[in-house]
Motif scaffolding. Structure first.
Motif, short mmCIF file in Angstrom:
data_model
loop_
_atom_site.label_atom_id
_atom_site.label_comp_id
_atom_site.label_asym_id
_atom_site.label_seq_id
_atom_site.Cartn_x
_atom_site.Cartn_y
_atom_site.Cartn_z
N ASP A 1 -55.85 58.03 5.76
CA ASP A 1 -55.52 59.20 4.96
C ASP A 1 -54.02 59.26 4.74
N ILE A 2 -53.61 59.38 3.47
CA ILE A 2 -52.18 59.39 3.15
C ILE A 2 -51.48 60.59 3.77
N MET A 3 -52.23 61.69 4.00
CA MET A 3 -51.61 62.87 4.58
C MET A 3 -51.17 62.61 6.02
N SER A 4 -51.86 61.68 6.68
CA SER A 4 -51.48 61.39 8.07
C SER A 4 -50.14 60.69 8.16
N PHE A 5 -49.65 60.17 7.02
CA PHE A 5 -48.35 59.52 7.03
C PHE A 5 -47.23 60.52 7.31
N ASN A 6 -47.52 61.80 7.12
CA ASN A 6 -46.49 62.81 7.32
C ASN A 6 -46.36 63.23 8.78
N SER A 7 -47.09 62.56 9.68
CA SER A 7 -47.02 62.87 11.10
C SER A 7 -45.61 62.64 11.61
N THR A 8 -45.11 63.59 12.42
CA THR A 8 -43.74 63.49 12.92
C THR A 8 -43.69 63.39 14.44
N ASP A 9 -44.84 63.16 15.08
CA ASP A 9 -44.82 63.10 16.53
C ASP A 9 -44.62 61.67 17.04
N PHE A 10 -44.59 60.68 16.13
CA PHE A 10 -44.29 59.29 16.48
C PHE A 10 -45.23 58.76 17.58
N VAL A 11 -46.51 59.07 17.47
CA VAL A 11 -47.51 58.64 18.45
C VAL A 11 -48.56 57.80 17.74
N LEU A 12 -48.97 56.68 18.34
CA LEU A 12 -49.98 55.80 17.77
C LEU A 12 -51.35 56.48 17.82
N THR A 13 -52.02 56.55 16.66
CA THR A 13 -53.33 57.19 16.59
C THR A 13 -54.39 56.27 15.98
N GLY A 14 -54.01 55.07 15.57
CA GLY A 14 -54.93 54.17 14.89
C GLY A 14 -55.98 53.59 15.82
N ASP A 15 -57.07 53.13 15.20
CA ASP A 15 -58.18 52.54 15.95
C ASP A 15 -57.94 51.05 16.14
N ILE A 16 -56.96 50.72 16.98
CA ILE A 16 -56.63 49.32 17.27
C ILE A 16 -56.39 49.19 18.77
N SER A 17 -56.45 47.95 19.24
CA SER A 17 -56.15 47.67 20.65
C SER A 17 -54.64 47.49 20.78
N SER A 18 -53.96 48.51 21.22
CA SER A 18 -52.50 48.47 21.26
C SER A 18 -51.97 47.39 22.21
N PRO A 19 -52.58 47.14 23.39
CA PRO A 19 -52.05 46.06 24.25
C PRO A 19 -52.13 44.69 23.57
N THR A 20 -53.27 44.42 22.90
CA THR A 20 -53.42 43.13 22.21
C THR A 20 -52.47 43.01 21.05
N PHE A 21 -52.39 44.06 20.25
CA PHE A 21 -51.50 44.06 19.09
C PHE A 21 -50.06 43.89 19.53
N ALA A 22 -49.66 44.62 20.57
CA ALA A 22 -48.29 44.53 21.08
C ALA A 22 -48.00 43.13 21.63
N ALA A 23 -48.97 42.53 22.32
CA ALA A 23 -48.77 41.20 22.88
C ALA A 23 -48.55 40.17 21.78
N VAL A 24 -49.37 40.24 20.73
CA VAL A 24 -49.24 39.30 19.61
C VAL A 24 -47.89 39.47 18.93
N LEU A 25 -47.50 40.71 18.66
CA LEU A 25 -46.21 40.97 18.02
C LEU A 25 -45.06 40.45 18.90
N GLY A 26 -45.15 40.69 20.20
CA GLY A 26 -44.09 40.25 21.11
C GLY A 26 -43.98 38.74 21.19
N ILE A 27 -45.13 38.07 21.29
CA ILE A 27 -45.13 36.60 21.37
C ILE A 27 -44.55 36.01 20.09
N GLU A 28 -44.98 36.52 18.95
CA GLU A 28 -44.46 36.02 17.68
C GLU A 28 -42.97 36.28 17.55
N GLY A 29 -42.52 37.45 18.01
CA GLY A 29 -41.11 37.76 17.93
C GLY A 29 -40.26 36.84 18.79
N VAL A 30 -40.68 36.63 20.04
CA VAL A 30 -39.92 35.78 20.96
C VAL A 30 -39.90 34.33 20.49
#
Length: 319
Positions: A2-31
């Protein structure tokens, strides 16, 4: 999404994803991206003779652009792992750092694509129009083109700073990106990337058919086996380039169009992860065409071999 959810200002992850897995992949690719690009950059700078080549200027620019993207992946992995944007204490600080990090990914992505277009054009001139390349494509000209690409990319990607709902926190994936699908910036992106991709396609296809025609003409006067070997090598080179362009450009297209079309959270996260491979694969593929990289690797291998021989000799004498 929902585009309205883009206006969230609490800076908290709410998506239906596995944050540990996503974070690990991003970190490995970055390093890995940082390590690969720094290593290739040092090998490029080590061979000072290559500094007199326009291709080396473009290649160095490409590596620096990849470093920018790799740093974004590393920072984003920290935020995704924490499931909130942690860079800053107050709302103003978090919003400022988030907007800056979002600017980095869009700026770096455009810079990579534009630099690839410059490399493709430089390769086209070198193969198809060698007399024009020798006459006009001097290192100074290449440096001016690189500066122009960086300035153009930096200016174009400042547009969201002046529009409402431009750069900000994307709660569905826990990253900072461009959010406003109604902005004129989206139209600008479509036009700019269409031009960039057209240049890459036009110069690459022309270079391929010109080279194949040349090999075919040369094949009439050489052994058939030699001709077939060169022909296979040609298809291998351009095949690897095509594979890279698909890996590099398709995920970026998905990310751009995700601004306008609602995508599942998992697909958007997957496209982000796939695009991260660019910072690793591109330097390796491009290095294959760089003689100074091969020369540096041979030099390193020789030094390691000599050192091993000295150690072996010393141990033999001691025994």
């Amino acid at each position: 999404m929902d585009i309205m959810s883009f206006n969230s200002t609490d800076f908290v992850l709410t998506g239906d994803i596995s944050s540990p897995t996503f974070a690990a992949v991003l970190g490995i690719e970055g390093v890995i991206g940082i390590i690969v690009n720094v290593a290739v950059l040092l090998m490029t700078l080590y061979q000072r003779k290559s500094w007199n080549q326009s291709s080396a200027v473009f290649f160095t620019s490409l590596l620096l652009s990849h470093l920018i993207i790799a740093l974004w992946y590393f920072m984003s992995s920290i935020a995704v792992g924490a499931e909130e944007w942690i860079f800053g204490n107050t709302f103003e600080e978090k919003n400022a750092t988030c907007m800056f990090v979002a600017y980095i990914i869009w700026y770096g992505s455009m810079d990579i694509s534009a630099t690839l277009a410059a490399i493709s054009f430089d390769r086209f001139l070198f193969i198809v129009k060698p007399y024009l390349h020798k006459r006009f494509m001097k290192p100074r000209v290449a440096l001016i083109l690189v500066i122009g690409v960086w300035v153009m990319s930096s200016l174009i990607n400042t547009i969201p700073f002046y529009s409402t709902g431009g750069y900000g926190y994307f709660p569905h994936s826990g990253i900072c990106s461009f959010l406003n699908r109604t902005s004129a910036y989206f139209v600008v992106l479509i036009v700019v990337y269409a031009i960039i991709y057209s240049i890459i396609a036009f110069t690459s296809i022309w270079t391929f058919f010109f080279t194949r025609s040349f090999i075919k003409r040369q094949g009439r006067s050489v052994d058939r086996g030699v001709y077939q070997s060169k022909n296979k090598r040609l298809f291998g080179i351009f095949g690897s380039m095509l594979l890279f362009y698909i890996i590099a450009l398709l995920p970026s297209c998905i990310i751009i169009f995700s601004i306008y079309f609602d995508l599942p959270d998992g697909l958007y996260a997957f496209s982000i992860c796939t695009y991260g491979l660019v910072t690793i694969i591109n330097p390796l593929i491009q290095s294959y065409f760089r003689p100074e990289i091969k020369a540096t690797l041979v030099l390193i291998a020789n030094k390691i071999g000599l050192k091993s021989n000295k150690i072996g000799t010393s141990q033999a004498m001691a025994d």
